[in-house]
Every structure is written in C-alpha cells, then in structure tokens.
Design a protein around this motif. Structure first.
Motif, PDB file in Angstrom:
ATOM      1  N   LEU B 106     -43.504 -10.028  -0.883  1.00 58.72           N
ATOM      2  CA  LEU B 106     -43.129 -11.442  -0.873  1.00 58.72           C
ATOM      3  C   LEU B 106     -44.390 -12.289  -0.834  1.00 58.72           C
ATOM      4  N   PHE B 108     -45.516 -15.944  -0.080  1.00 56.23           N
ATOM      5  CA  PHE B 108     -44.940 -17.121   0.549  1.00 56.23           C
ATOM      6  C   PHE B 108     -45.463 -18.395  -0.093  1.00 56.23           C
ATOM      7  N   ALA B 112     -49.086 -17.741   3.939  1.00 59.54           N
ATOM      8  CA  ALA B 112     -48.984 -17.002   5.207  1.00 59.54           C
ATOM      9  C   ALA B 112     -50.038 -15.908   5.303  1.00 59.54           C
ATOM     10  N   LEU B 113     -51.273 -16.224   4.949  1.00 62.25           N
ATOM     11  CA  LEU B 113     -52.361 -15.268   5.129  1.00 62.25           C
ATOM     12  C   LEU B 113     -52.688 -15.207   6.617  1.00 62.25           C
ATOM     13  N   PHE B 114     -53.001 -13.992   7.109  1.00 67.39           N
ATOM     14  CA  PHE B 114     -53.330 -13.860   8.524  1.00 67.39           C
ATOM     15  C   PHE B 114     -54.703 -14.483   8.771  1.00 67.39           C
ATOM     16  N   PRO B 115     -54.764 -15.564   9.571  1.00 67.94           N
ATOM     17  CA  PRO B 115     -56.045 -16.272   9.705  1.00 67.94           C
ATOM     18  C   PRO B 115     -57.090 -15.469  10.465  1.00 67.94           C
ATOM     19  N   HIS B 116     -56.660 -14.449  11.232  1.00 72.96           N
ATOM     20  CA  HIS B 116     -57.621 -13.694  12.037  1.00 72.96           C
ATOM     21  C   HIS B 116     -58.125 -12.456  11.307  1.00 72.96           C
ATOM     22  N   LEU B 117     -57.664 -12.246  10.070  1.00 73.33           N
ATOM     23  CA  LEU B 117     -58.125 -11.096   9.302  1.00 73.33           C
ATOM     24  C   LEU B 117     -58.887 -11.578   8.073  1.00 73.33           C
ATOM     25  N   PHE B 125     -53.480  -4.740   5.378  1.00 74.97           N
ATOM     26  CA  PHE B 125     -52.409  -4.794   6.377  1.00 74.97           C
ATOM     27  C   PHE B 125     -51.163  -4.037   5.931  1.00 74.97           C
ATOM     28  N   GLY B 126     -50.820  -4.173   4.648  1.00 77.75           N
ATOM     29  CA  GLY B 126     -49.579  -3.563   4.183  1.00 77.75           C
ATOM     30  C   GLY B 126     -49.732  -2.107   3.761  1.00 77.75           C
ATOM     31  N   SER B 128     -50.584   0.564   5.646  1.00 76.18           N
ATOM     32  CA  SER B 128     -50.640   1.547   6.737  1.00 76.18           C
ATOM     33  C   SER B 128     -49.811   2.785   6.411  1.00 76.18           C
ATOM     34  N   ARG B 171     -52.251  -9.140  -1.625  1.00 75.08           N
ATOM     35  CA  ARG B 171     -51.684  -8.539  -0.428  1.00 75.08           C
ATOM     36  C   ARG B 171     -50.264  -8.029  -0.690  1.00 75.08           C
ATOM     37  N   ALA B 172     -49.503  -8.836  -1.439  1.00 73.39           N
ATOM     38  CA  ALA B 172     -48.127  -8.439  -1.724  1.00 73.39           C
ATOM     39  C   ALA B 172     -48.076  -7.304  -2.735  1.00 73.39           C
TER      40      ALA B 172
END
Lengths: 518, 363
Positions: B106, B108, B112-117, B125-126, B128, B171-172
């Motif tokens: 998805l 967005f 909605a990117l993770f600001p701490h990464l 992240f996806g 794993s 990322r998606a």
C-alpha cells in the motif's frame, strides 16, 4: 478516517483500573463523611471556621493567580517578543523556581528574615519575617508562576504575527493591538497555566502551615497530625474537593467558546522582536529582583545555614534520604509512564464515551488535592486491605494515580508524531501488532516517554503530602526531612536536604528544558 | 531505473486485453458493503470488481465516494460489513486475515514513511520475511528500480516530495506484493512533478509486472494511468471499462461530467435521432422518449459560412494557446465549445455551432 470506539481489552483494563483507583477512595470518603449522627454533622458543616477557611482558601488562590500573572506575563513578553539578551537568563528564571518546592522556599524565606535570620545576621538590618496572607501569597507566587510563564511564553512565541500585522494595517496602535489581538490570543494559555497554579495553591499545606495562614489543606493537615478527628477531616477534604470541582468547572466554562484558530505550522513566521531601548534598565531590575527573591535568597539561605551545621551524623542521614527519594521517584516514574501510555493511546486513537471518561478520570486524580486523596486512600485501605497501609506499594500507587495526568501530556504530543497511518504502513508491510509497537510506535515516542518520566520523577522528588501521609515508617525522603526539621524550626538541620532537593530539581529541570527545545 | 532485479519483478506485464483467455483474477471482490456506524448510510454498497494479473486499474470518483474505503478494506485495515475479498484465490474476509498476512502493498497518500528510519531502513522494514542475507540485496535492487540508490542513508525529512513518493513506492514494492494499492499517491506533488512521477511509476509497475489498484479523484490521472477504470459514486460503481471506452461512451450524466467535461441537453429521442435545442442530433445508440443527451465540447464546432448551425452568443472565452474553450449561450443554457481553430471570437458575438459527432443518450 474515523476513530474507533470499542476499546480492546489490553487498553480497557488499565483504563478501568485507573478509574477504580481514583474513584473508589473518593467515594469511600463521601461515605465516611456522611457516616456521623445528624446533629454532629450539622455541627461540623455549619461551623464559622469553615467559612473562614473557605474565604482564606479562595482569597489566596485568587491572589496568587493575580500576582503570578503580574510576574509571568512581563517575563514571558520579555523572553518571547523583545530583544532582551541573553535570552536564556529569562527562560531559566521562568522555569527554575519550579525546581524549588514551595515549602523549601518558605523555609528559606523564613530562615532568612525575622530576628536572628540570615539577613539580620549578615547585614544587621531588622527585616520583617513573612507570615500570614502576604507571606503565603509571596512564596506561592514565587514558586508557582512558572506554570503561567511556560504557557504564556509558548503562546506568545507561536502566535501568528500576521494577526498583529493585520490589526496595525487596520489602524490600531501597538498598544491597542496588544490589548485587542495579543491578549485575547493568550486567554487559553493563561487559563491552562492558571488552572495549574490554582490547583497547586488549593492543594498546598506546606507553605500555608509554615506561614500560619489557615486554608482547607492546612486545616486537614492539622486535623490529621494533631486532633485526628476523622469525620471532620473527611468533611474538610470534601469541602476542598468541592472548591476544586468549582475551579475545574469554571476553567472549562471559560475555555468554552475559545476557538484556537491555528495556521499551518509551515506558514507561520516568527513574531518580530520589539527593541527594548530605554527599557533595558527596568527590565534588568525586574529580572534581578525576581531572580533574587526566587533563586538567590532561597539558595543563599540554605548555603548560609549549611555552614552552621556541625552534626557528624548528618551525612549518613542525607545519603539515606537521597537514596529513598531517588528510589521512590524512579519507581514512580516507571509505573506512571507505563500507566500513562495506554491512557494517552486511548485518548489519541479512540473516540466515544469510554475514551472521554478515561481521560477525565486521569485528570480527576491530578486535580484532587493530594492531602484529600491521601486521606481518602488511607480510609479506604484501612477498611478494604489493612495490610497495604504504610507500605511502599501503596505509596507508589498513590504517586502513580496522582501524577498519571502529568505524564499523559508529553506522551500524547509524541503520539501525534506516531500517526495511525504509520502503524497501518507497518501492518501492511507484514509487521504484527507487537512488532509494530516495538519497531515503529515506541521509537517514535521515545522523547515523549522520556519527558514524561522526567516530569514525574521531578514531581515525586518534590512531593510532600502523599509522602508524609502514606510513606512507610522510617522511609525518610529528602522532602519529608526538610519538612520535619523546618516545622520544628531546625533550619540548620533542614539545610542539606533542602540543598540536595533544590539542586537535583534544578538539574532535572534544565535537562528537561534542553530536551524540549527543538 | 533500468536495472531490474531477478525474479517475479521482471515478469513482463501484459495488458489482459491482449490475451485470448482471461486469466483467473488476482483480486476478486463480490458484494462488498461497509458503513462506519450503524444507521449511517453505507460508504460502500455491494461493490463487485475483478482485477486480472498485471492489470492497472483505477478507482475514480469524487471525495466521499468510497474509493479509499475500498482500498482500506482490501488491505485489511477495515473490516467489511458484507461481501468477500479474494486475493490470488485466498479468501480474506471470513475469517478476516490481518493486514500483515495479506501479501498486499500500500502506498499511502501522505506516504507514511517512518521518520525514525533511513530510506534504506524504510525499505528493509517489510523484508523481515526474507532470509537475512537476501534482505539488503533486495532493498538495494528496489531502490535502484526507483532511482534512489544514492539516497539510501538519508532520512525522509531530508528528501523532496517526489523522492519521498518514490521511497514509499520502493518500500511497498520491495516485498514483491501480489497486489499493490495506491491511495492518491500523486496528490501531494505539484503539477509538473505529478505528471513525470506518474509516468515513471507506471513504467516501473509495467516493468515489474505488478498488479495495481490506484485510487484518485483526478480524471486526467485516471485516464493516463490505467488499463481499466471504475467510476465510483456514493459507494457504488457507476461505470467500468478501459479509459477510452468510458470516455467515449459514458452511460450516465455523472460519468459524462466527471470524466472530462460534457454538455448535457434534454431532448426527445425516436430511434437514432434526438430532438434538442441544438437541432436533431444523430445518436450512437437508439433511444425512445425523453432523454438527456451528452455532447463533448470537442464535438461542437463553429459553423463556417454556408454550413448549417444553431445560432448562439459567445459568453466567455478561455484562450489556452494550442486551443480555445468558449462558453456560448443558447437560450437559457450555457454550452462549452472546444476548438483548435485559429478563428478568435470575442464576447457578445453572434455565431453558429454545429455537432460533429453522434451524441450519446445518458441516464
């Protein structure tokens, strides 16, 4: 996206326990208060003394609110809107007094003045000792005005300058603009800060007891230590609760209709700074007087009395007290932050009655004057679970329920950074709820969690009434020792505890301040 | 942008129109219904949709039509009241499969990117689910696909909007989802960037053979991006088909107006002709009785001397260089006329217009 309404059990349980923890003791207090004979009740409730206490309590609260505003508004304006340099002096002066507990301040000012006080000993001048209404007003103002300063300063700094520009272009003078645009904009900030100041004054018994100015809280303490009339203490606590309730209602009432129109964060400019010119000297005089009264005199007095202290056992006692204080504050900071997290999460992510009630209850625990809360808790525990009375667990429970609202604020702010969208992104990318919490939500919230823990740590360190009434025998914290010695006018003995408390508090405050800065 | 990773991503996507037998649908939605609170009208009502492997489908509609809800239901972020969702043959709704086990990507609207990464951390992240050794390779391959390899160490706030958008896409895409959902992914970009990013994303999706479902309220985007589009209105699919077909043959007045602009005239039809204020118009398909006729602005032209035409008055002119749009007044109605012609009329002039193509009766 609409907010969800149904709370999952993992969130509903902490919310329910918090509600029970706050509401049950208070309900029991009411039960207790009405447990007397009708005639006795009439005697208790319709005493002239109650009216005097009410007048004193309200008078002091209003007085401190007015005096605090008179100090905090000019200081906040100087810091946010003028070219006064160095600016850190103002921020520090506006925040540091918060690190000094009111009873330490009162102790210091009493020990400094009057016959045989520090000032007379050093200068030979007979300086009148503070006492009564004006003494209580002065001390409470000096050590609670930072609540107003912090709110007013933030509001002055973030106000969209376009509003003031618009007023000027529509023909208003700078003075008119300040009155008609800037001041109304400050109202919500003033109300929030004012509520904190008022709650603090209502709950304070240390300063009022030392200044011999009877308010509800001071009377409850007196009843508890000297007379120990349970029904009367319960009634005093109820009356104080009624005044607190009135304050909360009034604040909510005044806050209604306040519309916080905010521009998008990217669009706002920094408000321009007004050059001080001829006002530099008066500004420094103001800053000097305030700094002298709120910081130099208290710390100087403590240092002066410290030199007189010759007791060889003092150091061991100090070490014990420091360790007790750090243990209590550390454990309470952990438990409170842990409880605040689910509560803040509910408030941020859920709608509906359950979410609203949860938040209200947390604030109720904070608004309840600590003496009344401690008393209610003692009554309740003696009846329901006598084994808990005077245990460390009960003390921590009381701290947690009382301070959880304080921890919710920073956590909620950081939750706004960890938006639901990020959680959804993690879920879509294959992370389960647990991994999402651990890898995405918690890392983003770390600053907020740390700030919450630090706030609670500082508050517990300073906290007196709960500690005094609920701590196990022999669990002597810094606060408790300062209070015990000061009450007996042993200023020299109190000095080392007061100094460690004030320095520890100041250190923590500076740390929080540095972290808060973007 | 040209370096392609091995594996399913390189499978060349072929529009299903080119195939003789339609393959089994990758996404199959039947009777999907959702309302957010009991008593409220449903935001989505009995939606049916099939998406073939490799197809790019767009849900188009005004805000509040239920298109974003549809995406969230497919992703598993909301649970439907009724209806079923099957992805690659797997039933998703009964029992509900949580979003992390749907194999769906998805993108967005706000990324909605993770600001701490970092960029790389976001893409990793996806992954794993992959063996540890493969994760980094895969993440870098995907970043190369969107042309952001050099930015892998940066944090999202250090990137421009267009770069953030491509990180969100990478990322998606990195876990190689069977189905990629895009929720107004270009709406936060400015006009120029939106155009080029759209083309890039489309090329990447085509190259990687990804099946994608895009949500937008921008009709130009829908026309340019998709193999097929679904025009949605008030929780229902109003019309479904390839962009050129839906544009050329709108079934309803809503579709005619939402997809492009259209002149709607009331008239009376008998067979292949409808009598309207513009005269007797030929109809594409026969109709009878009172009808609403849709005439595209580009199907109106100014009559040259000697040609037939209906007299109208020029009410306004919008000169756009390569073409001109006129608003002309005909009785009490205003019509749009779109011409590429060099003749320039000014406001208030009396002219005549004629219809150049068969018109269409709509509901």
């Amino acid at each position: 996206m609409t907010l969800r309404r149904r709370l999952p059990p993992t969130l509903a349980l902490p919310a329910l326990l918090t509600a029970l923890g706050v509401v049950l003791p208070l309900a029991y207090l009411v039960l207790r208060a009405f447990g007397a004979e009708t005639q006795e009740l009439r005697d208790i409730v319709f005493r002239m003394r109650n009216l005097e206490l009410l007048r004193n309590t309200l008078g002091l609260a209003l007085g401190v609110l007015a005096a605090g505003t008179a100090v905090a508004l000019p200081l906040a304006y100087l810091a946010a809107r003028t070219t006064f340099r160095p600016r850190w002096v103002l921020t520090l002066l506006g925040v540091l007094p918060l690190a000094i507990p009111g009873y330490v301040g009162a102790y210091a000012l009493i020990a400094a003045s009057g016959p045989g006080g520090t000032i007379q000993a050093l200068t030979g001048l007979a300086w009148p000792g503070p006492s009564g209404f004006w003494g209580a007003l002065g001390v409470l103002t000096l050590f609670t005005f930072p609540y107003l300063f912090l709110n007013l300063h933030a509001a002055l700094r973030t106000q969209d300058p376009a509003l003031e520009d618009a007023a000027r272009l529509l023909g208003r003078t700078p003075g008119q603009t300040f009155r008609e645009v800037t001041l109304p904009h400050l109202r919500p900030a003033w109300l929030s800060g004012g509520l904190l100041v008022t709650l603090h004054v209502l709950g304070d018994f240390g300063v009022t007891s030392l200044m011999r100015y009877p308010t509800f809280s001071a009377a409850i303490y007196q009843q508890y230590t000297a007379a120990y009339d349970r029904v009367y203490s319960a009634w005093l606590a109820l009356m104080l609760l009624a005044v607190t309730g009135l304050t909360l209602w009034l604040e909510a009432r005044l806050m209604r209709g306040v519309f916080l129109a905010r521009v998008s964060p990217g669009g706002a400019r920094q408000p321009p700074r007004v050059p001080l010119r001829g006002w530099v000297l008066p500004a420094w005089v103001f800053v000097g007087l305030l700094g002298g009264a709120a910081l130099v005199v208290p710390l100087g007095t403590v240092a002066y009395w410290l030199r007189l202290e010759q007791n060889p056992y003092a150091l061991a006692g100090l070490w014990d007290a420091t360790r007790s204080a750090l243990t209590a504050a550390g454990v309470a900071a952990l438990t409170t932050t842990a409880l605040a997290f689910p509560l803040a999460y509910i408030g941020n992510r859920y709608a509906g009655r359950a979410a609203r009630v949860t938040e209200r209850v947390a604030y109720l625990g904070y608004a309840t004057p600590p003496l009344a809360f401690a008393l209610a808790l003692i009554f309740f525990v003696l009846r329901a679970a006598p084994g808990l009375y005077q245990t460390f667990s009960l003390l921590i429970l009381a701290y947690t329920l009382h301070f959880v609202a304080e921890a919710i604020g920073p956590i909620r702010t950081s939750l706004a950074r960890a938006t639901p969208r990020l959680e959804e992104a993690a879920r879509v990318l294959g992370a389960g709820p647990g991994r999402t919490l651990w890898r995405v939500v918690l890392p983003l919230m770390r600053p907020g969690l740390l700030a919450s823990a630090a706030f609670v740590f500082l508050s517990v360190l300073k906290e007196l009434p709960l500690t005094l009434l609920l701590a196990p025998t022999g669990f002597d914290t810094l606060a408790r020792n300062v209070w015990t010695y000061t009450e007996e006018a042993q200023y020299a003995a109190a000095a080392p505890y007061a100094l460690v408390l004030a320095l520890g508090g100041a250190l923590l405050t500076i740390l929080i301040l540095r972290r808060e800065r973007p | 942008m040209t370096h392609l990773p091995a594996g399913p991503l390189t499978r060349a996507g072929t529009p299903p129109a080119a195939l003789a037998d339609p393959p089994a649908p990758l996404l199959e939605i039947v009777g999907l219904t959702k309302s957010y609170a009991p008593g409220l009208p449903p935001v989505l009502e009995a939606l049916d949709l099939r998406v073939a492997p490799g197809e790019l489908v767009t849900l188009l509609g005004p805000s509040g039509c239920g298109k974003t809800t549809t995406l969230r239901l497919i992703a598993g972020l909301e649970t439907p009241d009724r209806g079923s969702i099957r992805i690659a043959g797997r039933e998703m709704t009964a029992p509900p499969v949580p979003p992390e086990r749907r194999g769906v990507g998805l993108v967005f609207q706000d990324y909605a990117l993770f600001p701490h990464l970092t960029v790389l951390g976001n893409v990793l992240f996806g992954l794993s689910g992959l063996p540890r050794a493969e994760r980094l390779t895969r993440a870098r391959e995907t970043l190369a696909l969107v042309g952001l390899t050099v930015f892998e160490g940066r944090y999202p706030h250090q990137l421009s909007g267009g770069q953030q958008q491509r990180v969100a896409l990478a990322r998606a895409l990195a876990p190689r989802p069977q189905l990629l959902l895009l929720d107004e992914p270009f709406s936060n970009l400015d006009a120029g960037l939106r155009h080029s990013t759209r083309q890039e994303v489309r090329a990447i999706l085509r190259e990687s053979g990804t099946t994608a479902l895009l949500v937008t309220h921008d009709q130009e985007e829908a026309l340019a991006f998709s193999d097929r589009l679904v025009v949605m209105r008030a929780g229902r699919a109003e019309q479904l088909g390839p962009p050129h077909e839906v544009y050329a043959h709108p079934r309803t007045a809503f579709v005619a107006n939402f997809l492009g602009r259209s002149n709607l005239l009331s008239g009376t039809a008998s067979g292949h002709v409808a009598r309207t204020a513009l005269g007797d118009l030929p109809l594409e398909e026969p109709a009878q009785g009172a009808v609403l006729v849709s005439v595209r602005p580009e199907h109106l032209a100014f009559a040259r001397p000697g040609e037939d035409g209906t007299p109208v008055t020029i009410a306004a002119r919008e000169y756009k260089g390569h073409d001109v749009t006129y608003v002309v007044r005909l009785g009490g109605q205003e019509l749009l006329v779109h011409t590429a012609g060099q003749e320039v009329w000014s406001e208030g002039q009396e002219v005549r217009v004629r219809v150049t193509c068969p018109a269409r009766a709509v509901q």
